[in-house]
Design a protein around this motif. Structure first.
Motif, mmCIF file in Angstrom:
data_model
loop_
_atom_site.group_PDB
_atom_site.id
_atom_site.type_symbol
_atom_site.label_atom_id
_atom_site.label_comp_id
_atom_site.label_asym_id
_atom_site.label_seq_id
_atom_site.Cartn_x
_atom_site.Cartn_y
_atom_site.Cartn_z
ATOM 1 N N THR A 143 -5.310 18.992 4.596
ATOM 2 C CA THR A 143 -4.872 17.838 3.818
ATOM 3 C C THR A 143 -3.379 17.963 3.546
ATOM 4 O OG1 THR A 143 -5.348 18.860 1.685
ATOM 5 C CG2 THR A 143 -7.123 17.567 2.696
ATOM 6 N N ALA A 144 -2.755 16.844 3.230
ATOM 7 C CA ALA A 144 -1.328 16.853 2.927
ATOM 8 C C ALA A 144 -1.030 15.748 1.931
ATOM 9 C CB ALA A 144 -0.505 16.657 4.196
ATOM 10 N N LYS A 145 0.049 15.948 1.170
ATOM 11 C CA LYS A 145 0.432 14.972 0.164
ATOM 12 C C LYS A 145 1.173 13.806 0.801
ATOM 13 C CE LYS A 145 0.819 18.293 -3.617
ATOM 14 N NZ LYS A 145 1.724 18.888 -4.638
ATOM 15 N N GLY A 146 0.922 12.636 0.221
ATOM 16 C CA GLY A 146 1.645 11.449 0.642
ATOM 17 C C GLY A 146 2.723 11.100 -0.345
ATOM 18 N N ASP B 56 0.189 12.590 -7.261
ATOM 19 C CA ASP B 56 -0.088 13.155 -8.583
ATOM 20 C C ASP B 56 -1.319 12.517 -9.212
ATOM 21 O OD1 ASP B 56 3.450 13.464 -9.437
ATOM 22 O OD2 ASP B 56 2.119 14.729 -8.239
ATOM 23 N N GLY B 57 -2.194 13.376 -9.744
ATOM 24 C CA GLY B 57 -3.403 12.919 -10.414
ATOM 25 C C GLY B 57 -4.599 12.796 -9.484
ATOM 26 N N TYR B 58 -4.400 13.109 -8.201
ATOM 27 C CA TYR B 58 -5.467 12.993 -7.214
ATOM 28 C C TYR B 58 -5.626 14.303 -6.452
ATOM 29 C CZ TYR B 58 -4.325 8.027 -7.823
ATOM 30 O OH TYR B 58 -4.059 6.775 -8.341
ATOM 31 N N ASN B 59 -6.865 14.563 -6.025
ATOM 32 C CA ASN B 59 -7.107 15.653 -5.091
ATOM 33 C C ASN B 59 -7.999 15.138 -3.973
ATOM 34 O OD1 ASN B 59 -10.071 16.309 -5.864
ATOM 35 N ND2 ASN B 59 -8.990 16.356 -7.815
ATOM 36 N N VAL B 60 -7.929 15.806 -2.835
ATOM 37 C CA VAL B 60 -8.696 15.367 -1.673
ATOM 38 C C VAL B 60 -9.337 16.566 -0.994
ATOM 39 C CG1 VAL B 60 -7.400 13.248 -1.161
ATOM 40 C CG2 VAL B 60 -6.611 15.446 -0.247
ATOM 41 N N SER B 61 -10.363 16.263 -0.205
ATOM 42 C CA SER B 61 -10.982 17.309 0.606
ATOM 43 C C SER B 61 -11.494 16.697 1.896
ATOM 44 C CB SER B 61 -12.101 18.007 -0.154
ATOM 45 O OG SER B 61 -13.149 17.103 -0.427
ATOM 46 N N ARG B 62 -11.420 17.490 2.959
ATOM 47 C CA ARG B 62 -11.874 17.043 4.291
ATOM 48 C C ARG B 62 -12.723 18.172 4.862
ATOM 49 N NH1 ARG B 62 -9.218 14.349 8.764
ATOM 50 N NH2 ARG B 62 -10.911 13.543 10.067
ATOM 51 N N LEU B 63 -13.921 18.323 4.313
ATOM 52 C CA LEU B 63 -14.808 19.401 4.744
ATOM 53 C C LEU B 63 -15.480 19.074 6.060
ATOM 54 C CD1 LEU B 63 -16.393 20.397 1.317
ATOM 55 C CD2 LEU B 63 -14.426 21.408 2.492
ATOM 56 N N LYS B 64 -15.685 17.796 6.310
ATOM 57 C CA LYS B 64 -16.263 17.350 7.572
ATOM 58 C C LYS B 64 -15.311 16.351 8.216
ATOM 59 C CE LYS B 64 -21.146 17.806 6.248
ATOM 60 N NZ LYS B 64 -22.438 17.081 6.133
ATOM 61 N N LYS B 65 -15.271 16.333 9.497
ATOM 62 C CA LYS B 65 -14.337 15.475 10.218
ATOM 63 C C LYS B 65 -14.529 14.005 9.857
ATOM 64 C CE LYS B 65 -12.687 14.498 14.902
ATOM 65 N NZ LYS B 65 -12.881 14.803 16.340
ATOM 66 N N GLN B 66 -15.766 13.595 9.632
ATOM 67 C CA GLN B 66 -16.030 12.187 9.422
ATOM 68 C C GLN B 66 -15.851 11.736 7.980
ATOM 69 O OE1 GLN B 66 -18.157 14.550 10.340
ATOM 70 N NE2 GLN B 66 -20.247 14.185 9.613
ATOM 71 N N ASN B 67 -15.653 12.675 7.053
ATOM 72 C CA ASN B 67 -15.567 12.313 5.637
ATOM 73 C C ASN B 67 -14.245 12.753 5.019
ATOM 74 O OD1 ASN B 67 -18.189 11.362 5.778
ATOM 75 N ND2 ASN B 67 -19.084 13.247 5.013
ATOM 76 N N LEU C 247 0.846 -1.192 0.000
ATOM 77 C CA LEU C 247 0.000 0.000 0.000
ATOM 78 C C LEU C 247 0.883 1.245 0.000
ATOM 79 C CD1 LEU C 247 -1.880 -2.265 1.311
ATOM 80 C CD2 LEU C 247 -3.134 -0.340 2.292
ATOM 81 N N ARG C 248 0.481 2.212 -0.808
ATOM 82 C CA ARG C 248 1.214 3.470 -0.859
ATOM 83 C C ARG C 248 0.274 4.628 -0.547
ATOM 84 N NH1 ARG C 248 3.910 3.648 -6.590
ATOM 85 N NH2 ARG C 248 1.900 2.710 -7.152
ATOM 86 N N LEU C 249 0.768 5.564 0.240
ATOM 87 C CA LEU C 249 -0.052 6.673 0.692
ATOM 88 C C LEU C 249 -0.212 7.714 -0.405
ATOM 89 C CD1 LEU C 249 -1.517 7.889 3.178
ATOM 90 C CD2 LEU C 249 0.610 9.113 3.659
ATOM 91 N N ILE C 250 -1.455 8.112 -0.670
ATOM 92 C CA ILE C 250 -1.740 9.113 -1.697
ATOM 93 C C ILE C 250 -1.812 10.502 -1.055
ATOM 94 C CG2 ILE C 250 -3.323 9.826 -3.517
ATOM 95 C CD1 ILE C 250 -4.405 6.933 -3.534
ATOM 96 N N HIS C 251 -2.769 10.670 -0.158
ATOM 97 C CA HIS C 251 -2.942 11.903 0.607
ATOM 98 C C HIS C 251 -3.408 11.533 1.999
ATOM 99 C CE1 HIS C 251 -2.652 15.046 -2.547
ATOM 100 N NE2 HIS C 251 -3.256 14.195 -3.343
ATOM 101 N N TYR C 252 -3.255 12.477 2.911
ATOM 102 C CA TYR C 252 -3.792 12.246 4.239
ATOM 103 C C TYR C 252 -4.268 13.570 4.832
ATOM 104 C CZ TYR C 252 0.797 13.806 5.979
ATOM 105 O OH TYR C 252 1.941 14.521 6.257
ATOM 106 N N SER C 253 -4.969 13.446 5.945
ATOM 107 C CA SER C 253 -5.523 14.631 6.610
ATOM 108 C C SER C 253 -5.359 14.467 8.111
ATOM 109 C CB SER C 253 -7.002 14.776 6.261
ATOM 110 O OG SER C 253 -7.618 15.732 7.103
ATOM 111 N N VAL C 254 -4.871 15.519 8.755
ATOM 112 C CA VAL C 254 -4.672 15.468 10.203
ATOM 113 C C VAL C 254 -5.810 16.151 10.947
ATOM 114 C CG1 VAL C 254 -2.185 15.298 9.923
ATOM 115 C CG2 VAL C 254 -3.229 17.539 10.272
#
Lengths: 115, 116
Positions: free
Chosen positions: B55-58, B62-73, B43-50
């Protein structure tokens, strides 16, 4: 950089016998956790056992135990009394505490249990 | 208590299409992660959120975006899918990497994505 290496792509063992899966790692951190995850055909990642680097005592969970050699950066998993349900991919993983907040995984070892 | 859930479980895309993978956790975890699993590579890390809104890059962002608008999602987006993004995607969550000794990452069931 942190790395985890599993040098055994495949292993097999007779049911009821003992098998040991190897894992070596590299990290510059002094505080970290090590894990073994099991991934059966269902794909679910299941935590098998974990080890805190500051603890000298090897972790044990029922039939699963580890041999943690900190100086050698080695973290092997021993499965005793192997059962058919133990057949799966096993991943070794490292989690550094001070550095990037992420698990670094090895390539995995596929374990087959022969009846 | 469902733990970590992922939607959808399977998806087939054509090159250039976009999609969003949804990860939800009901354990009130601060940290969430997206990994991809390819044969022989673990397994390789793409992105993560603290935490919510961060959000932060793993390792392979590349080629991915992420969002953490709510704590649970934690959402993983592919704006223009490529065949190289064919993989199994796992979401995970944890309370805190500096948490008690019993803390660990809990994984969702995975999403198998095929890009033609």
């Amino acid at each position: 950089a942190q790395t985890v290496t599993q040098s055994q792509p495949e292993m097999s063992v007779q049911e009821a016998e003992t098998v040991t899966l190897s894992c070596t790692y590299d990290t510059s951190e002094s505080d970290y956790y090590l894990f073994w995850y099991k991934q059966p055909p269902s794909r679910q990642m299941i935590l098998v056992i974990r080890q805190e680097a500051y603890k000298q005592q090897n972790a044990t969970e029922n039939r699963f135990s580890v041999n943690f050699q900190k100086a050698a950066k080695s973290f092997s998993l021993k499965i005793s009394d192997s059962q058919l349900g133990d057949a799966a991919m096993y991943f070794c993983a490292l989690w550094g505490i001070q550095g990037a907040q992420k698990l670094v995984f090895g390539q995995g070892t596929r374990l087959t249990i022969n009846p | 208590n469902a733990g970590v859930t992922q939607t959808p479980k399977f998806r087939v895309l054509k090159t250039g299409q976009s999609m969003t993978l949804l990860c939800a956790q009901d354990m009130n975890h601060e940290y969430m992660y997206w990994y991809r699993q390819d044969p022989g590579m673990g397994l390789r890390l793409i992105h993560y959120s603290v935490g919510e809104g961060t959000t932060a890059k793993g390792e392979v962002p590349d080629g991915y975006n992420v969002s953490r608008l709510k704590k649970q999602n934690f959402l993983l987006g592919l704006e223009s899918a490529a065949p190289s993004q064919t993989s199994v995607y796992f979401c995970a969550s944890s309370y805190s990497p500096r948490g008690p000794s019993t803390d660990t990452q809990y994984f969702g069931p995975g999403t198998r994505l095929t890009v033609l």
